[in-house]
Each structure stands twice: as C-alpha cells, then as structure tokens.
Design an enzyme around this catalytic site. Structure first.
Site, PDB file in Angstrom:
ATOM      1  N   SER A  36     -71.456 -55.164 -17.905  1.00  0.00           N
ATOM      2  CA  SER A  36     -71.355 -56.625 -18.030  1.00  0.00           C
ATOM      3  C   SER A  36     -71.043 -57.123 -19.430  1.00  0.00           C
ATOM      4  O   SER A  36     -70.829 -58.324 -19.603  1.00  0.00           O
ATOM      5  CB  SER A  36     -72.640 -57.277 -17.539  1.00  0.00           C
ATOM      6  OG  SER A  36     -72.725 -57.129 -16.155  1.00  0.00           O
ATOM      7  N   LYS A  85     -67.899 -59.180 -19.325  1.00  0.00           N
ATOM      8  CA  LYS A  85     -67.723 -60.446 -18.593  1.00  0.00           C
ATOM      9  C   LYS A  85     -67.207 -61.629 -19.424  1.00  0.00           C
ATOM     10  O   LYS A  85     -66.347 -62.380 -18.943  1.00  0.00           O
ATOM     11  CB  LYS A  85     -69.040 -60.829 -17.901  1.00  0.00           C
ATOM     12  CG  LYS A  85     -69.378 -59.942 -16.697  1.00  0.00           C
ATOM     13  CD  LYS A  85     -70.777 -60.234 -16.182  1.00  0.00           C
ATOM     14  CE  LYS A  85     -71.153 -59.423 -14.967  1.00  0.00           C
ATOM     15  NZ  LYS A  85     -72.585 -59.550 -14.640  1.00  0.00           N
ATOM     16  N   TYR A 116     -63.104 -55.783 -10.484  1.00  0.00           N
ATOM     17  CA  TYR A 116     -64.376 -55.981 -11.198  1.00  0.00           C
ATOM     18  C   TYR A 116     -65.019 -54.622 -11.538  1.00  0.00           C
ATOM     19  O   TYR A 116     -65.484 -54.401 -12.656  1.00  0.00           O
ATOM     20  CB  TYR A 116     -65.302 -56.847 -10.334  1.00  0.00           C
ATOM     21  CG  TYR A 116     -66.717 -56.928 -10.852  1.00  0.00           C
ATOM     22  CD1 TYR A 116     -67.015 -57.662 -11.994  1.00  0.00           C
ATOM     23  CD2 TYR A 116     -67.759 -56.266 -10.200  1.00  0.00           C
ATOM     24  CE1 TYR A 116     -68.315 -57.721 -12.469  1.00  0.00           C
ATOM     25  CE2 TYR A 116     -69.051 -56.325 -10.670  1.00  0.00           C
ATOM     26  CZ  TYR A 116     -69.327 -57.055 -11.812  1.00  0.00           C
ATOM     27  OH  TYR A 116     -70.616 -57.110 -12.298  1.00  0.00           O
ATOM     28  N   TYR A 143     -78.908 -63.246 -19.148  1.00  0.00           N
ATOM     29  CA  TYR A 143     -79.430 -63.519 -17.800  1.00  0.00           C
ATOM     30  C   TYR A 143     -80.725 -64.325 -17.856  1.00  0.00           C
ATOM     31  O   TYR A 143     -80.808 -65.304 -18.586  1.00  0.00           O
ATOM     32  CB  TYR A 143     -79.646 -62.210 -17.032  1.00  0.00           C
ATOM     33  CG  TYR A 143     -78.442 -61.318 -16.942  1.00  0.00           C
ATOM     34  CD1 TYR A 143     -77.181 -61.825 -16.632  1.00  0.00           C
ATOM     35  CD2 TYR A 143     -78.544 -59.950 -17.151  1.00  0.00           C
ATOM     36  CE1 TYR A 143     -76.074 -60.995 -16.521  1.00  0.00           C
ATOM     37  CE2 TYR A 143     -77.445 -59.109 -17.038  1.00  0.00           C
ATOM     38  CZ  TYR A 143     -76.221 -59.635 -16.728  1.00  0.00           C
ATOM     39  OH  TYR A 143     -75.141 -58.812 -16.619  1.00  0.00           O
ATOM     40  N   VAL A 168     -75.669 -53.061 -18.164  1.00  0.00           N
ATOM     41  CA  VAL A 168     -76.691 -52.132 -17.678  1.00  0.00           C
ATOM     42  C   VAL A 168     -76.482 -50.687 -18.128  1.00  0.00           C
ATOM     43  O   VAL A 168     -77.352 -49.847 -17.927  1.00  0.00           O
ATOM     44  CB  VAL A 168     -76.846 -52.158 -16.138  1.00  0.00           C
ATOM     45  CG1 VAL A 168     -77.500 -53.444 -15.676  1.00  0.00           C
ATOM     46  CG2 VAL A 168     -75.512 -51.914 -15.451  1.00  0.00           C
TER      47      VAL A 168
HETATM   48  N1  GLU Z   1     -71.420 -53.424 -12.834  1.00  0.00           N
HETATM   49  C1  GLU Z   1     -72.760 -53.934 -12.885  1.00  0.00           C
HETATM   50  C2  GLU Z   1     -73.074 -54.652 -11.591  1.00  0.00           C
HETATM   51  O1  GLU Z   1     -72.235 -55.295 -11.062  1.00  0.00           O
HETATM   52  C3  GLU Z   1     -72.889 -54.853 -14.060  1.00  0.00           C
HETATM   53  C4  GLU Z   1     -74.299 -55.389 -14.279  1.00  0.00           C
HETATM   54  C5  GLU Z   1     -74.684 -55.476 -15.753  1.00  0.00           C
HETATM   55  O2  GLU Z   1     -74.137 -54.732 -16.563  1.00  0.00           O
HETATM   56  O3  GLU Z   1     -75.572 -56.285 -16.098  1.00  0.00           O
HETATM   57  O4  GLU Z   1     -74.150 -54.566 -11.056  1.00  0.00           O
END
Ligand code: GLU
Length: 310
Positions: free
Chosen positions: A63, A66, A189, A241, A259
């Site tokens: 993420s 993003k 994605y 988040y 993550v």
């Molecule tokens: N590819 C992970 C998901 O969609 C990204 C989540 C993250 O890095 O916070 O769950």
C-alpha cells in the site's frame, strides 16, 4: 539540523532487537519475509542520501504505492472527476474494510484504503492489460529513477487469496464506481502492490514528493506540482489507516504504510524518509517503522506543526 546519519544509526541499533509484531501472512508469500531485516533511509530534496541497515533488500510496495497511482489519475482526469469516484475522508476503519461502501454515497472514503485504491486502479486505462501494467511501472520508475520489476510469486499469492478485495471490487462494480471488468482492475491493483523496491527507492519516492514532484537525482517531473498537496493531505489524514490520528499526534508528517513492512514519510521541502522492517502491528504498520518515525520526528523536529525547520 542534527547529524542525520548518526541519528538514524542510533535508532537502528536501538530497535534492531525489537521483537514485537508479526510478518503479514494473509498474503501467504509475504510470510517468507525475514523479520530481522531492518533499514532506514533519508533522502533530502537536494538528493543527499543517509542510510543504515539492509537497505538493498527488496520488498513489495503493497500500500505504499497507493498515493502514487492516485496522483496518476488526478493528473489524467482532474480533481472534479476523481472526486466522483473516490472521496477524501478518513474512515476510522481497517484498511480492507468494506462497511463504509454501504453508507451514504457508496463511494470509497479515500484512495489510501483498499476500496479507494482498487477504484483508482480501474481508472488507469490503456488499450490492453500489459499496457496498463506498463503505465503503472513507468509511474514508479519516474519516482525512483531506475527500471523496476514485479514479484510474480507475490502477485499470484495475493490474487489467489484476495477474497475480501474481490468482494470490495464487486460492491464497487454494483455501485458503478468501477464501470467495467473488475478482474482486470483487481489484477492491476495486485501488480501495483507486488512491484519490488528497496528502502532507498522508497525514500526516493518520498523525497520526490518532498521536492514538489521533481525527482532529486534525475530532476525529472514525476507528478505535476499542483497535485502534490492532494497526495500529501490524504497521506496525512488517511495514510496510516485507523491510526492516522495517533500518527499525526506522535509523528506529524504525511506518510503511507504497506503490509510488507514499509513506511514512507514526507517532510515537505526538506526530505523523504523510508523504514523497512517486516513485522507489523494489528493495524498493518511496521512496528519498528512506527517507533523509528516517532523518534526521528522528535529528534529532527520534523512535525509539520513544529514551525520553521532549521
Ligand atoms: N495488497 C494489500 C492488500 O490489498 C495491501 C494492504 C497494505 O499494504 O496495507 O491487502
């Protein structure tokens, strides 16, 4: 400003033995990460690099990618249209929450959570899927300054287990936020999340935002300066988040976590910072990463609420 190199070395040695957190395993391939890997990199807007730890170890962006794809669609479609697809409000919910899609406008609350990022992916258009992937790779190459590759095993692993993200995409399709095939947008994605980079690359992405969109080494524009504040404000309010408030209070700079254990932070006009350490907390943030950012912010007086930097 205190000596950056000695400050990050002290923090590296202080937190190297920290054993809190767990390597993400809901994407099975991520569970193979080495929990002992730990790296801190600072890149100034002048392009000076300070680093310590396993800075060459590659990890998937997850993420941390993003904000950058959000920037791509802002440049292409402009704010007015993009706001009809994804909002700019924090959710107070987990990164992979689906509940807010049922509320009010049925739009994702913001592009930093999965629903928003999947909606953003659906807007990255090209004549075919490989061209769509190429657009995303080129985007990150412009920020980082060298060619990149994706990790096929992580891509497949996430694709095969993404039941929650698939549910989100179905709801987005139901509400016409996504207007065409959800499978290809989901794959895009997953491709974006599985791009490999190292901690210095991540700090360079952050430094490019700190430098108003201009990559400090190549001097190329990675994003038009008029959109940089859109990305930074969303990173600040939503990037961490459901601990974005705590982060604003204890660190005070725009940031985004992934993550895989990566966190990037931006001190506008000054520097980009990246920390990589795979064990994450219950909110999905690198445990060592959060601790390092909190102390670095205090030691270097980085909070955007602390007035003029010297
Ligand atoms: N590819 C992970 C998901 O969609 C990204 C989540 C993250 O890095 O916070 O769950």
């Amino acid at each position: 400003m205190p000596n950056i190199q000695s400050v990050i070395e002290v923090l590296y040695h202080k937190y190297r033995s920290c054993s809190e957190g767990h390597v993400a395993s809901y994407i099975p391939e991520l569970a193979k990460a080495n929990p002992d890997d730990f790296a801190i990199v600072v890149v100034t807007v002048e392009g000076e690099v300070f680093k310590v730890g396993q800075t060459e170890v590659a990890f998937s962006l997850q993420s941390t990618s993003k904000p950058f794809t959000y920037g791509l669609i802002l440049e292409e479609f402009g704010r007015e249209f993009v706001l009809t697809k994804v909002g700019v409000e924090p959710t107070g919910e987990a990164f992979n929450s689906i509940v807010e899609l049922e509320k009010q406008t049925h739009l994702p609350y913001n592009p930093m959570i999965n629903s928003g990022a999947i909606a953003v992916s659906s807007l990255i258009k090209a004549p075919n899927f490989s061209e769509r992937v190429k657009r995303v790779m080129t985007l990150f190459e412009n920020y980082i300054g060298h060619p990149l590759v994706g990790d096929e095993a992580i891509f497949q692993s996430e694709k095969n287990t993404a039941h929650r993200n698939r549910s989100i995409a179905h709801l987005l399709r139901h509400f016409n936020v996504i207007e065409d095939d959800i499978d290809e947008s989901l794959d895009l994605y997953f491709k974006q999340c599985s791009i490999l980079a190292n901690t210095q690359d991540l700090a360079m992405m952050a430094a490019t935002l700190a430098n108003n969109g201009i990559q400090p080494h190549t001097q190329k524009t990675a994003i038009k300066s008029e959109y940089v504040s859109d990305l930074l404000s969303l990173m600040f309010t939503c990037g961490m988040y459901d601990s974005s408030g705590e982060w604003a209070y204890s660190v005070g700079i725009p940031a985004k976590s992934g993550v895989s254990g990566a966190i990037l932070g931006v001190v506008p006009g000054i520097m980009g910072i990246a920390v990589f350490s795979p064990p994450i907390d219950s909110k999905g943030h690198s445990v060592r990463g959060v601790k390092v950012f909190q102390e670095l912010s205090k030691n270097l007086n980085l909070s955007i609420f602390k007035g003029k930097k010297s």
